[in-house]
Design a protein around this motif. Structure first.
Motif, PDB file in Angstrom:
ATOM      1  N   UNK A  41      27.132  58.757  24.251  1.00 43.03           N
ATOM      2  CA  UNK A  41      26.292  59.828  24.949  1.00 43.03           C
ATOM      3  C   UNK A  41      25.499  59.597  25.982  1.00 43.03           C
ATOM      4  N   UNK A  42      24.546  58.556  25.628  1.00 43.52           N
ATOM      5  CA  UNK A  42      23.563  57.877  26.453  1.00 43.52           C
ATOM      6  C   UNK A  42      24.147  57.292  27.509  1.00 43.52           C
ATOM      7  N   UNK A  43      25.157  56.353  27.104  1.00 48.69           N
ATOM      8  CA  UNK A  43      25.756  55.696  28.024  1.00 48.69           C
ATOM      9  C   UNK A  43      26.323  56.106  29.085  1.00 48.69           C
ATOM     10  N   UNK A  44      27.283  57.321  28.830  1.00 50.09           N
ATOM     11  CA  UNK A  44      27.870  58.235  29.769  1.00 50.09           C
ATOM     12  C   UNK A  44      26.914  58.932  30.764  1.00 50.09           C
ATOM     13  N   UNK A  45      25.860  59.333  30.120  1.00 52.21           N
ATOM     14  CA  UNK A  45      24.735  60.243  30.759  1.00 52.21           C
ATOM     15  C   UNK A  45      23.870  59.490  31.689  1.00 52.21           C
ATOM     16  N   UNK A  46      23.619  58.193  31.559  1.00 50.40           N
ATOM     17  CA  UNK A  46      22.841  57.404  32.363  1.00 50.40           C
ATOM     18  C   UNK A  46      23.549  57.378  33.803  1.00 50.40           C
ATOM     19  N   UNK A  47      23.443  58.158  34.751  1.00 53.30           N
ATOM     20  CA  UNK A  47      24.160  58.083  35.874  1.00 53.30           C
ATOM     21  C   UNK A  47      23.081  57.716  36.919  1.00 53.30           C
ATOM     22  N   UNK A  48      23.653  57.391  38.062  1.00 49.71           N
ATOM     23  CA  UNK A  48      22.971  57.312  39.472  1.00 49.71           C
ATOM     24  C   UNK A  48      23.605  57.465  40.480  1.00 49.71           C
ATOM     25  N   UNK A  49      23.024  58.300  41.214  1.00 48.53           N
ATOM     26  CA  UNK A  49      23.679  58.782  42.629  1.00 48.53           C
ATOM     27  C   UNK A  49      22.816  58.381  43.750  1.00 48.53           C
ATOM     28  N   UNK A  50      23.707  57.752  44.811  1.00 49.54           N
ATOM     29  CA  UNK A  50      23.160  57.024  46.094  1.00 49.54           C
ATOM     30  C   UNK A  50      23.975  57.714  47.147  1.00 49.54           C
ATOM     31  N   UNK A  51      23.073  58.083  48.069  1.00 48.54           N
ATOM     32  CA  UNK A  51      23.697  58.717  49.330  1.00 48.54           C
ATOM     33  C   UNK A  51      22.989  58.386  50.530  1.00 48.54           C
ATOM     34  N   UNK A  52      23.605  58.625  51.588  1.00 48.40           N
ATOM     35  CA  UNK A  52      22.981  58.546  52.851  1.00 48.40           C
ATOM     36  C   UNK A  52      23.140  59.693  53.974  1.00 48.40           C
ATOM     37  N   UNK A  53      22.069  60.237  54.250  1.00 48.37           N
ATOM     38  CA  UNK A  53      21.870  61.343  55.060  1.00 48.37           C
ATOM     39  C   UNK A  53      22.004  60.944  56.295  1.00 48.37           C
ATOM     40  N   UNK A  54      22.541  61.979  57.323  1.00 51.05           N
ATOM     41  CA  UNK A  54      22.381  61.946  58.619  1.00 51.05           C
ATOM     42  C   UNK A  54      23.461  60.930  59.044  1.00 51.05           C
ATOM     43  N   UNK A  55      24.649  60.838  58.337  1.00 54.98           N
ATOM     44  CA  UNK A  55      25.556  59.894  58.492  1.00 54.98           C
ATOM     45  C   UNK A  55      26.682  59.918  59.621  1.00 54.98           C
ATOM     46  N   UNK A  56      26.382  61.199  60.415  1.00 55.63           N
ATOM     47  CA  UNK A  56      27.250  61.236  61.525  1.00 55.63           C
ATOM     48  C   UNK A  56      27.335  60.181  62.403  1.00 55.63           C
ATOM     49  N   UNK A  57      26.298  59.482  62.501  1.00 57.59           N
ATOM     50  CA  UNK A  57      26.186  58.195  63.413  1.00 57.59           C
ATOM     51  C   UNK A  57      27.171  57.269  62.958  1.00 57.59           C
ATOM     52  N   UNK A  58      27.583  56.948  61.704  1.00 60.14           N
ATOM     53  CA  UNK A  58      28.326  55.994  61.257  1.00 60.14           C
ATOM     54  C   UNK A  58      29.792  56.190  61.870  1.00 60.14           C
ATOM     55  N   UNK A  59      30.111  57.585  61.768  1.00 64.91           N
ATOM     56  CA  UNK A  59      31.630  58.066  62.025  1.00 64.91           C
ATOM     57  C   UNK A  59      31.847  57.872  63.726  1.00 64.91           C
ATOM     58  N   UNK A  60      30.476  58.115  64.297  1.00 62.99           N
ATOM     59  CA  UNK A  60      30.559  58.132  65.674  1.00 62.99           C
ATOM     60  C   UNK A  60      30.794  56.973  66.250  1.00 62.99           C
ATOM     61  N   UNK A  61      30.158  55.813  65.519  1.00 66.01           N
ATOM     62  CA  UNK A  61      30.021  54.241  65.885  1.00 66.01           C
ATOM     63  C   UNK A  61      31.617  54.133  65.765  1.00 66.01           C
ATOM     64  N   UNK A  62      32.305  54.251  64.722  1.00 67.88           N
ATOM     65  CA  UNK A  62      33.842  53.735  64.454  1.00 67.88           C
ATOM     66  C   UNK A  62      34.605  54.518  65.502  1.00 67.88           C
ATOM     67  N   UNK A  63      34.291  55.873  65.920  1.00 71.93           N
ATOM     68  CA  UNK A  63      35.136  56.459  66.789  1.00 71.93           C
ATOM     69  C   UNK A  63      34.946  55.775  68.272  1.00 71.93           C
ATOM     70  N   UNK A  64      33.642  55.447  68.601  1.00 73.90           N
ATOM     71  CA  UNK A  64      33.318  54.758  69.906  1.00 73.90           C
ATOM     72  C   UNK A  64      33.960  53.464  69.931  1.00 73.90           C
ATOM     73  N   UNK A  65      33.817  52.651  68.987  1.00 74.49           N
ATOM     74  CA  UNK A  65      34.109  51.178  69.154  1.00 74.49           C
ATOM     75  C   UNK A  65      35.589  51.085  68.564  1.00 74.49           C
ATOM     76  N   UNK A  66      36.331  51.883  68.029  1.00 80.68           N
ATOM     77  CA  UNK A  66      37.631  51.737  67.847  1.00 80.68           C
ATOM     78  C   UNK A  66      37.861  50.498  67.218  1.00 80.68           C
ATOM     79  N   UNK A  67      37.366  50.541  65.947  1.00 79.10           N
ATOM     80  CA  UNK A  67      37.525  49.301  65.048  1.00 79.10           C
ATOM     81  C   UNK A  67      38.808  49.175  64.535  1.00 79.10           C
ATOM     82  N   UNK A  68      39.096  47.975  64.035  1.00 81.48           N
ATOM     83  CA  UNK A  68      40.554  47.756  63.249  1.00 81.48           C
ATOM     84  C   UNK A  68      40.270  48.431  61.797  1.00 81.48           C
TER      85      UNK A  68
END
Length: 287
Positions: A41-68
Protein backbone atom coordinates in the motif's frame (compact mmCIF):
# COMPACT_ATOMS: atom_id res chain seq x y z
CA UNK A 1 2.42 -44.74 36.15
CA UNK A 2 0.44 -47.14 33.99
CA UNK A 3 0.99 -47.53 30.26
CA UNK A 4 -2.36 -45.90 29.54
CA UNK A 5 -1.52 -42.89 31.66
CA UNK A 6 1.89 -42.53 30.06
CA UNK A 7 0.30 -42.63 26.61
CA UNK A 8 -2.28 -40.07 27.71
CA UNK A 9 0.46 -37.72 28.96
CA UNK A 10 2.45 -38.14 25.73
CA UNK A 11 -0.63 -37.44 23.64
CA UNK A 12 -1.33 -34.37 25.73
CA UNK A 13 2.20 -33.07 25.28
CA UNK A 14 2.12 -33.85 21.55
CA UNK A 15 -1.17 -32.01 21.22
CA UNK A 16 0.22 -28.92 22.97
CA UNK A 17 3.33 -28.99 20.78
CA UNK A 18 1.22 -29.24 17.63
CA UNK A 19 -1.02 -26.42 18.87
CA UNK A 20 1.96 -24.18 19.61
CA UNK A 21 3.55 -24.87 16.24
CA UNK A 22 0.26 -24.19 14.48
CA UNK A 23 -0.18 -20.97 16.44
CA UNK A 24 3.31 -19.82 15.50
CA UNK A 25 2.67 -20.55 11.82
CA UNK A 26 -0.68 -18.75 11.93
CA UNK A 27 0.86 -15.71 13.60
CA UNK A 28 3.68 -15.70 11.08
CA UNK A 29 1.20 -15.95 8.21
CA UNK A 30 -0.90 -13.10 9.58
CA UNK A 31 2.22 -10.97 10.05
CA UNK A 32 3.40 -11.70 6.50
CA UNK A 33 0.01 -10.83 5.01
CA UNK A 34 -0.18 -7.63 7.07
CA UNK A 35 3.38 -6.67 6.16
CA UNK A 36 2.86 -7.30 2.45
CA UNK A 37 -0.41 -5.38 2.39
CA UNK A 38 1.03 -2.47 4.36
CA UNK A 39 4.27 -2.40 2.38
CA UNK A 40 2.46 -2.74 -0.94
CA UNK A 41 0.00 0.00 0.00
CA UNK A 42 2.77 2.38 0.91
CA UNK A 43 4.67 1.55 -2.25
CA UNK A 44 1.67 2.31 -4.46
CA UNK A 45 0.71 5.46 -2.60
CA UNK A 46 4.10 7.19 -2.54
CA UNK A 47 3.62 9.18 -5.71
CA UNK A 48 5.07 12.33 -7.23
CA UNK A 49 3.36 14.67 -9.66
CA UNK A 50 5.57 16.91 -11.82
CA UNK A 51 4.16 19.64 -14.05
CA UNK A 52 5.05 22.75 -16.04
CA UNK A 53 2.68 25.72 -16.13
CA UNK A 54 2.35 28.30 -18.93
CA UNK A 55 3.59 25.65 -21.38
CA UNK A 56 1.92 27.14 -24.47
CA UNK A 57 5.29 28.63 -25.40
CA UNK A 58 6.62 25.07 -25.88
CA UNK A 59 3.91 24.33 -28.43
CA UNK A 60 4.39 27.73 -30.05
CA UNK A 61 8.11 27.03 -30.48
CA UNK A 62 7.39 23.68 -32.15
CA UNK A 63 4.83 25.36 -34.42
CA UNK A 64 7.15 28.19 -35.42
CA UNK A 65 10.32 26.12 -35.89
CA UNK A 66 8.61 23.21 -37.68
CA UNK A 67 10.89 20.70 -35.98
CA UNK A 68 11.27 17.14 -37.25
CA UNK A 69 10.48 15.94 -33.71
CA UNK A 70 8.70 17.54 -30.75
CA UNK A 71 11.79 16.67 -28.73
CA UNK A 72 13.87 19.10 -30.77
CA UNK A 73 12.28 21.67 -28.50
CA UNK A 74 14.81 22.22 -25.69
CA UNK A 75 12.33 21.75 -22.84
CA UNK A 76 10.76 18.58 -24.22
CA UNK A 77 14.20 17.24 -25.10
CA UNK A 78 15.32 17.53 -21.48
CA UNK A 79 12.06 16.08 -20.19
CA UNK A 80 12.52 13.11 -22.54
CA UNK A 81 16.00 12.55 -21.08
CA UNK A 82 14.59 12.57 -17.53
CA UNK A 83 11.90 10.12 -18.58
CA UNK A 84 14.32 7.71 -20.23
CA UNK A 85 16.87 7.96 -17.43
CA UNK A 86 14.61 8.07 -14.36
CA UNK A 87 11.06 7.25 -15.47
CA UNK A 88 9.73 10.81 -15.15
CA UNK A 89 6.14 11.50 -16.15
CA UNK A 90 5.09 15.12 -16.61
CA UNK A 91 2.09 17.28 -17.46
CA UNK A 92 2.19 20.49 -19.49
CA UNK A 93 -0.51 23.03 -18.60
CA UNK A 94 -1.32 25.37 -21.47
CA UNK A 95 -3.12 28.63 -22.22
CA UNK A 96 -5.52 28.60 -25.13
CA UNK A 97 -3.66 31.64 -26.53
CA UNK A 98 -0.18 33.10 -26.32
CA UNK A 99 0.49 36.21 -28.40
CA UNK A 100 -0.78 35.40 -31.92
CA UNK A 101 -0.58 31.63 -31.34
CA UNK A 102 -3.53 29.42 -30.41
CA UNK A 103 -3.13 25.78 -29.41
CA UNK A 104 -5.47 24.79 -32.23
CA UNK A 105 -2.84 26.14 -34.64
CA UNK A 106 -0.73 23.04 -33.91
CA UNK A 107 -0.36 20.85 -37.02
CA UNK A 108 -1.33 17.19 -37.15
CA UNK A 109 2.17 16.13 -38.20
CA UNK A 110 3.26 15.54 -34.59
CA UNK A 111 0.20 13.58 -33.48
CA UNK A 112 1.76 10.13 -33.76
CA UNK A 113 4.76 11.23 -31.69
CA UNK A 114 2.57 12.71 -28.97
CA UNK A 115 0.50 9.52 -28.90
CA UNK A 116 3.60 7.31 -28.65
CA UNK A 117 4.68 9.26 -25.57
CA UNK A 118 1.28 9.77 -23.93
CA UNK A 119 2.13 7.28 -21.17
CA UNK A 120 4.52 9.86 -19.67
CA UNK A 121 3.71 13.19 -21.35
CA UNK A 122 0.26 14.77 -21.03
CA UNK A 123 -1.21 18.18 -21.78
CA UNK A 124 -3.91 19.93 -19.77
CA UNK A 125 -5.93 23.15 -19.76
CA UNK A 126 -4.49 26.04 -17.71
CA UNK A 127 -6.54 29.07 -18.79
CA UNK A 128 -7.77 31.12 -21.75
CA UNK A 129 -4.71 33.39 -21.70
CA UNK A 130 -2.28 34.94 -19.26
CA UNK A 131 -4.16 38.23 -19.10
CA UNK A 132 -7.70 36.82 -19.16
CA UNK A 133 -7.42 33.61 -17.15
CA UNK A 134 -10.95 32.24 -17.06
CA UNK A 135 -12.95 34.69 -19.15
CA UNK A 136 -15.69 37.10 -18.20
CA UNK A 137 -18.28 34.38 -17.61
CA UNK A 138 -18.63 30.66 -17.09
CA UNK A 139 -19.64 30.39 -20.75
CA UNK A 140 -16.30 31.89 -21.82
CA UNK A 141 -14.56 29.40 -19.55
CA UNK A 142 -16.53 26.45 -20.90
CA UNK A 143 -15.92 27.44 -24.51
CA UNK A 144 -12.20 27.93 -23.91
CA UNK A 145 -11.80 24.63 -22.10
CA UNK A 146 -13.70 22.77 -24.81
CA UNK A 147 -11.65 24.34 -27.59
CA UNK A 148 -8.36 23.50 -25.85
CA UNK A 149 -9.47 19.95 -25.11
CA UNK A 150 -10.62 19.48 -28.72
CA UNK A 151 -7.33 20.91 -30.00
CA UNK A 152 -5.23 18.58 -27.84
CA UNK A 153 -7.31 15.62 -28.96
CA UNK A 154 -6.82 16.70 -32.59
CA UNK A 155 -3.05 17.33 -32.65
CA UNK A 156 -1.90 14.95 -29.88
CA UNK A 157 -4.60 12.32 -29.37
CA UNK A 158 -7.21 11.84 -26.66
CA UNK A 159 -4.80 9.73 -24.57
CA UNK A 160 -2.60 12.83 -24.14
CA UNK A 161 -5.33 14.86 -22.37
CA UNK A 162 -4.63 15.42 -18.65
CA UNK A 163 -7.44 14.83 -16.16
CA UNK A 164 -5.76 16.46 -13.15
CA UNK A 165 -5.37 20.21 -13.73
CA UNK A 166 -3.84 23.33 -12.25
CA UNK A 167 -5.88 26.34 -13.35
CA UNK A 168 -4.23 29.74 -13.71
CA UNK A 169 -4.37 31.71 -10.45
CA UNK A 170 -6.08 28.68 -8.85
CA UNK A 171 -9.44 30.22 -9.73
CA UNK A 172 -12.72 28.39 -10.38
CA UNK A 173 -16.30 28.83 -9.22
CA UNK A 174 -18.63 26.01 -8.19
CA UNK A 175 -20.09 26.04 -11.69
CA UNK A 176 -16.68 25.77 -13.33
CA UNK A 177 -15.65 22.87 -11.11
CA UNK A 178 -18.93 21.09 -11.82
CA UNK A 179 -18.38 21.58 -15.54
CA UNK A 180 -14.81 20.24 -15.33
CA UNK A 181 -16.01 17.16 -13.46
CA UNK A 182 -18.57 16.54 -16.20
CA UNK A 183 -15.70 16.75 -18.72
CA UNK A 184 -13.78 13.98 -16.98
CA UNK A 185 -11.47 16.07 -14.78
CA UNK A 186 -10.77 14.14 -11.57
CA UNK A 187 -8.51 16.50 -9.63
CA UNK A 188 -7.28 20.06 -9.15
CA UNK A 189 -3.81 21.07 -7.94
CA UNK A 190 -4.03 23.83 -5.35
CA UNK A 191 -1.81 26.71 -4.31
CA UNK A 192 1.75 26.10 -3.10
CA UNK A 193 0.97 27.69 0.23
CA UNK A 194 -2.16 27.85 2.32
CA UNK A 195 -4.27 30.29 0.31
CA UNK A 196 -7.81 29.26 -0.55
CA UNK A 197 -7.93 27.72 -4.04
CA UNK A 198 -10.80 27.34 -6.48
CA UNK A 199 -14.23 26.89 -4.89
CA UNK A 200 -13.03 25.58 -1.54
CA UNK A 201 -14.25 27.30 1.60
CA UNK A 202 -11.78 28.46 4.24
CA UNK A 203 -12.73 25.46 6.36
CA UNK A 204 -12.23 23.03 3.48
CA UNK A 205 -8.93 24.66 2.57
CA UNK A 206 -7.69 24.37 6.14
CA UNK A 207 -8.75 20.71 6.20
CA UNK A 208 -6.82 20.13 2.96
CA UNK A 209 -3.58 21.71 4.20
CA UNK A 210 -3.84 19.91 7.54
CA UNK A 211 -4.59 16.53 5.97
CA UNK A 212 -2.10 13.69 6.36
CA UNK A 213 -2.04 12.98 2.61
CA UNK A 214 -2.28 16.49 1.18
CA UNK A 215 -5.52 15.69 -0.60
CA UNK A 216 -9.21 16.31 -0.08
CA UNK A 217 -12.17 14.91 -2.01
CA UNK A 218 -15.23 17.11 -2.39
CA UNK A 219 -18.12 16.36 -4.75
CA UNK A 220 -16.10 13.79 -6.73
CA UNK A 221 -13.18 16.15 -7.34
CA UNK A 222 -9.91 15.58 -5.49
CA UNK A 223 -7.97 18.67 -4.46
CA UNK A 224 -4.20 18.27 -4.02
CA UNK A 225 -1.71 20.48 -2.21
CA UNK A 226 1.10 21.76 -4.44
CA UNK A 227 4.21 21.32 -2.32
CA UNK A 228 7.13 22.85 -4.20
CA UNK A 229 7.56 25.62 -6.78
CA UNK A 230 11.09 25.07 -8.08
CA UNK A 231 11.90 28.73 -8.73
CA UNK A 232 11.15 29.57 -5.09
CA UNK A 233 13.64 27.07 -3.66
CA UNK A 234 17.32 27.82 -3.13
CA UNK A 235 18.00 24.34 -1.74
CA UNK A 236 15.77 21.80 -3.45
CA UNK A 237 17.05 18.82 -1.43
CA UNK A 238 16.20 20.57 1.83
CA UNK A 239 12.75 21.42 0.48
CA UNK A 240 12.18 17.78 -0.49
CA UNK A 241 13.39 16.44 2.84
CA UNK A 242 10.68 18.52 4.53
CA UNK A 243 8.17 16.35 2.64
CA UNK A 244 10.04 13.06 3.02
CA UNK A 245 7.17 11.36 4.85
CA UNK A 246 4.46 12.67 2.52
CA UNK A 247 2.34 10.17 0.64
CA UNK A 248 2.18 12.55 -2.37
CA UNK A 249 4.68 15.20 -3.44
CA UNK A 250 3.56 17.75 -6.04
CA UNK A 251 6.26 19.84 -7.76
CA UNK A 252 5.92 22.42 -10.52
CA UNK A 253 7.70 25.17 -12.37
CA UNK A 254 6.94 27.43 -15.33
CA UNK A 255 8.01 27.08 -18.95
CA UNK A 256 9.39 30.63 -19.02
CA UNK A 257 11.94 29.79 -16.29
CA UNK A 258 12.50 26.11 -17.06
CA UNK A 259 16.12 26.45 -18.20
CA UNK A 260 17.32 28.25 -15.08
CA UNK A 261 15.55 25.72 -12.84
CA UNK A 262 16.41 22.55 -14.77
CA UNK A 263 19.21 21.50 -12.40
CA UNK A 264 16.79 21.70 -9.49
CA UNK A 265 14.32 19.57 -11.42
CA UNK A 266 16.90 16.89 -12.18
CA UNK A 267 18.04 16.89 -8.54
CA UNK A 268 14.42 16.52 -7.43
CA UNK A 269 13.80 13.67 -9.87
CA UNK A 270 16.89 11.79 -8.65
CA UNK A 271 15.84 12.31 -5.01
CA UNK A 272 12.33 11.02 -5.69
CA UNK A 273 13.70 7.90 -7.38
CA UNK A 274 16.05 7.30 -4.47
CA UNK A 275 13.17 7.66 -2.00
CA UNK A 276 11.10 5.19 -4.07
CA UNK A 277 8.39 7.59 -5.16
CA UNK A 278 6.50 6.61 -8.30
CA UNK A 279 5.95 9.35 -10.87
CA UNK A 280 2.23 9.68 -11.47
CA UNK A 281 -0.50 11.77 -13.07
CA UNK A 282 -2.56 11.17 -9.87
CA UNK A 283 -5.64 10.37 -11.93
CA UNK A 284 -6.42 7.20 -10.00
CA UNK A 285 -5.48 8.36 -6.52
CA UNK A 286 -8.07 7.93 -3.78
CA UNK A 287 -8.03 8.67 -0.10
Amino acid sequence: MGTRNVRRVKNHIRGRVIFCVAAVFCAAAVFCVFFLLFWGRNQVERQAHISIDDATEILMDIYRQEYDSIFDNKVLGKLQYLHEEYGLVVTLYVYAQLDEFYVWNMPLSYKAEFQENADWLKIGFHSMSEDNPQGSSIFDFMESYERVKTAIKRFAGEETIAHVLRLHYWYATDGMVTYLRQQGVTGLLCYDGENVSYNLSEEQSEKLYRSRDGMLEENKITYYVTDIRLENEDNIEMALEAHQKDRIIVIFTHAWCFEENYDKLETAVKWLVQEEYRFSFLENMTE
